[in-house]
Design an enzyme around this catalytic site. Structure first.
Site, mmCIF file in Angstrom:
data_model
loop_
_atom_site.group_PDB
_atom_site.id
_atom_site.type_symbol
_atom_site.label_atom_id
_atom_site.label_comp_id
_atom_site.label_asym_id
_atom_site.label_seq_id
_atom_site.Cartn_x
_atom_site.Cartn_y
_atom_site.Cartn_z
ATOM 1 N N GLY A 1 -4.145 -3.152 -8.822
ATOM 2 C CA GLY A 1 -3.650 -2.632 -9.283
ATOM 3 C C GLY A 1 -3.885 -1.016 -8.960
ATOM 4 C CB SER B 1 2.321 3.631 -4.016
ATOM 5 O OG SER B 1 4.087 2.380 -3.625
ATOM 6 C CB THR C 1 0.556 -11.046 5.934
ATOM 7 O OG1 THR C 1 0.859 -9.551 4.931
ATOM 8 C CG2 THR C 1 0.832 -11.451 6.689
ATOM 9 N N GLY D 1 2.015 0.579 12.327
ATOM 10 C CA GLY D 1 2.643 -0.483 11.891
ATOM 11 C C GLY D 1 3.779 -0.247 11.434
ATOM 12 C CB ILE E 1 31.703 -11.417 6.539
ATOM 13 C CG1 ILE E 1 31.416 -10.286 6.506
ATOM 14 C CG2 ILE E 1 31.667 -12.281 8.016
ATOM 15 C CD1 ILE E 1 31.430 -9.392 7.704
ATOM 16 C CD GLU F 1 2.625 -2.553 7.885
ATOM 17 O OE1 GLU F 1 2.217 -1.477 8.684
ATOM 18 O OE2 GLU F 1 2.483 -3.002 8.169
HETATM 19 C C1 LIG Z 1 4.837 -9.897 1.698
HETATM 20 C C2 LIG Z 1 4.612 -9.343 1.730
HETATM 21 C C3 LIG Z 1 3.294 -8.849 2.839
HETATM 22 C C4 LIG Z 1 1.783 -7.837 2.104
HETATM 23 N N1 LIG Z 1 1.426 -7.949 3.523
HETATM 24 C C5 LIG Z 1 -0.249 -7.045 3.098
HETATM 25 C C6 LIG Z 1 -1.001 -6.735 4.158
HETATM 26 O O1 LIG Z 1 -1.132 -7.299 4.821
HETATM 27 N N2 LIG Z 1 -2.099 -6.082 3.743
HETATM 28 C C7 LIG Z 1 -2.303 -5.379 2.717
HETATM 29 O O2 LIG Z 1 -2.888 -4.188 2.298
HETATM 30 N N3 LIG Z 1 -0.815 -4.861 1.420
HETATM 31 C C8 LIG Z 1 0.228 -5.632 2.144
HETATM 32 N N4 LIG Z 1 1.100 -5.730 0.960
HETATM 33 C C9 LIG Z 1 0.472 -5.181 -0.235
HETATM 34 C C10 LIG Z 1 2.228 -3.771 -0.119
HETATM 35 O O3 LIG Z 1 2.173 -2.843 1.142
HETATM 36 C C11 LIG Z 1 2.450 -3.338 -1.193
HETATM 37 O O4 LIG Z 1 3.237 -3.648 -2.085
HETATM 38 C C12 LIG Z 1 3.428 -1.804 -1.368
HETATM 39 O O5 LIG Z 1 2.008 -0.974 -0.608
HETATM 40 C C13 LIG Z 1 3.962 -1.985 -2.279
HETATM 41 O O6 LIG Z 1 2.314 -1.554 -3.094
HETATM 42 P P1 LIG Z 1 3.245 -2.155 -4.947
HETATM 43 O O7 LIG Z 1 3.127 -3.533 -4.560
HETATM 44 O O8 LIG Z 1 1.664 -2.517 -5.632
HETATM 45 O O9 LIG Z 1 3.679 -0.849 -5.803
HETATM 46 P P2 LIG Z 1 3.463 0.256 -6.664
HETATM 47 O O10 LIG Z 1 2.335 1.229 -5.793
HETATM 48 O O11 LIG Z 1 2.932 0.187 -7.716
HETATM 49 O O12 LIG Z 1 4.900 1.000 -6.528
HETATM 50 C C14 LIG Z 1 5.896 0.366 -6.688
HETATM 51 C C15 LIG Z 1 7.709 0.725 -6.617
HETATM 52 O O13 LIG Z 1 7.033 2.205 -7.574
HETATM 53 C C16 LIG Z 1 7.470 3.257 -6.831
HETATM 54 N N5 LIG Z 1 6.692 4.089 -6.375
HETATM 55 C C17 LIG Z 1 5.449 4.305 -6.086
HETATM 56 N N6 LIG Z 1 4.653 5.151 -6.027
HETATM 57 C C18 LIG Z 1 5.570 5.920 -6.516
HETATM 58 C C19 LIG Z 1 6.007 7.676 -6.227
HETATM 59 N N7 LIG Z 1 5.255 8.222 -5.842
HETATM 60 N N8 LIG Z 1 6.920 8.325 -5.859
HETATM 61 C C20 LIG Z 1 8.331 7.324 -6.157
HETATM 62 N N9 LIG Z 1 8.182 6.030 -6.233
HETATM 63 C C21 LIG Z 1 7.092 5.132 -6.399
HETATM 64 C C22 LIG Z 1 8.518 2.601 -5.610
HETATM 65 O O14 LIG Z 1 9.503 2.090 -5.675
HETATM 66 C C23 LIG Z 1 7.592 0.681 -5.274
HETATM 67 O O15 LIG Z 1 8.220 -0.135 -4.248
HETATM 68 C C24 LIG Z 1 2.274 -6.743 1.232
HETATM 69 C C25 LIG Z 1 3.537 -7.044 0.758
HETATM 70 C C26 LIG Z 1 4.225 -8.036 0.196
HETATM 71 C C27 LIG Z 1 5.134 -7.665 -0.579
#
Ligand SMILES: Cc1cc2nc3c(=O)[nH]c(=O)nc-3n(C[C@H](O)[C@H](O)[C@H](O)COP(=O)(O)OP(=O)(O)OC[C@H]3O[C@@H](n4cnc5c(N)ncnc54)[C@H](O)[C@@H]3O)c2cc1C
Length: 385
Positions: A129, A132, A158, A242, A342, A368
């Protein structure tokens, strides 16, 4: 101003470049197609001291400066972005906070084994849930005598399955908002810990990413990392470091994409000449090289500021870390896009590495801290009086 790397930094970079190109690059495409974790490569990296880059020598680490770590991460990512994220999370998101916030007992218990690669580390902040908006996490930790009981789900983690310890954040005081979150060192062997489903990802297919489920998970009180309420401080200071690593990963992927595009443009012929003779292609290559240089310089500036901050001779580096991460990750996507362009139709084939670079670069603007979050951090720093 001196743009030269030190003798030691050059030596480390050349050693890793040689290893990555000789032992990793030839086997990575097949591993990635099978979605296989590169266990043998990670073991070799441990032997080279690259799983102890953030760990002091007293615990068997190599204690590299941040600039050297960036050079290493760039070379590993140039050969395999999946291995780069495995190593980056282990060093920067798991070992580093234990070094910075851990007790003597915690350091003793984990760091030497992590430096040897006997324990792989992970970092667990994200939940189904919230990503960010980390402060809105739902995972709870309740103190019961000499242990905490943890409940909740962490997602997108990860190094699931292969990990031996996770720096994991959970709420200890729901009424205290951002100051009510604490960090724990959680092991898969602890009662109530289990792994959930793995993610079937677009890229980084040789890195393992998935869920951690906590059901009355029993974590000894001595595994609290730092003090109660310090969880977000642990998380955010870890992410600051990081992010420079993700900039390095982005530069490494882009460097590989640029090199493949340059080679292809020099060999492929169209309209009686090589692609490299066409001005449109020359302009693409020029832009790719220029953006790569700019990203690398931003990365090295942030890394050297972090090194000076550690010695107490510099200010907070989070603005520069965010700038490096934001620019390098978006640059990496642009460069990988042009590398595919390319290559024409061949760029759309799994026979060519640029297809993998295109997929692998995509995540760098998301994890990150997504690009939008980096912009928020930069703007906040710019506008603070
Ligand atoms: C391959 C992979 C490895 C990962 N590894 C780890 C790990 O080891 N440990 C861990 O804890 N997490 C990990 N993550 C999670 C990653 O850090 C989160 O996906 C990232 O922080 C974004 O959170 P969310 O996916 O919940 O997107 P959301 O928070 O739902 O955000 C979705 C989109 O909304 C926009 N957005 C969100 N908030 C705002 C704002 N305030 N203002 C403007 N735009 C906004 C951005 O465009 C964002 O991409 C990993 C993710 C991936 C894909």
């Amino acid at each position: 101003m001196d743009f030269r790397l030190s003798e030691e930094q050059l030596m480390v970079r050349d050693m890793v470049r040689e290893f990555a190109q000789r032992e990793m690059a030839p086997v990575v495409p097949a591993l990635e197609r099978r979605g296989e974790y590169p266990a043998g490569i990670v073991k070799r990296l441990a032997e080279l001291g690259l799983l102890g880059m953030t760990i002091p020598e007293t615990y068997g680490g190599t204690a590299f400066d941040t600039v050297s770590i960036c050079l290493v991460m760039e070379e590993i990512a140039r050969a395999c972005a999946s291995t780069a994220v495995t190593v980056s999370v282990h060093n920067s998101a798991s070992a580093a906070p234990i070094v910075k916030f851990g007790s003597a007992i915690q350091k003793q218990r984990y760091l030497a084994a992590m430096a040897r690669g006997d324990i792989i580390g992970g970092f667990a902040l994200t939940e189904p849930g919230c990503g960010s908006d980390a402060a809105s996490m739902a995972a709870r930790a309740v103190r019961q005598k000499d242990k905490y009981l943890l409940n909740g789900t962490k997602s997108w983690i990860t190094n699931v399955h292969i990990g031996g310890v996770y720096v994991l954040m959970a709420v200890t005081d729901p009424g205290a908002g951002r100051r009510g979150i604490s960090a724990f060192l959680v092991e898969p062997s602890m009662p109530g810990f289990s792994f959930g489903k793995d993610e079937d990802k677009m890229g980084l297919r040789s890195s393992v990413t998935g869920m951690i489920n906590l059901t009355d998970c029993e974590v000894p009180a001595e595994n609290l990392l730092g003090e109660e309420g310090m969880g977000l401080r642990v998380a955010f200071s870890t992410l600051d470091g990081g992010r420079i690593g993700i900039a390095a990963q982005s530069v490494g992927i882009a460097q590989a994409a640029f090199e493949e595009a340059r080679r292809y443009a020099l060999s492929r012929r169209a309209f009686g000449q090589t692609l490299a003779s066409l001005q449109a292609v020359r302009f693409m290559l020029a832009d790719m090289a220029m953006e790569l240089d700019a990203a690398r310089l931003l990365m090295l500036r942030a890394a050297s500021l972090k090194d000076r901050a550690v010695k107490g001779a510099s200010r907070d580096f989070s603005r520069e870390a965010s700038m490096a991460k934001l620019y390098a990750s978006e640059m990496s996507n642009r460069v990988a896009y042009k590398a595919v362009q390319i290559h024409g139709g061949y760029g759309y084939s799994k026979e060519y590495n640029v297809e993998r670079y295109y997929r692998d670069s995509r995540v760098t603007t998301i994890y990150e801290g997504a690009s939008e979050i980096q912009r928020l951090i930069i703007a906040r720093k710019l506008l603070a009086s």
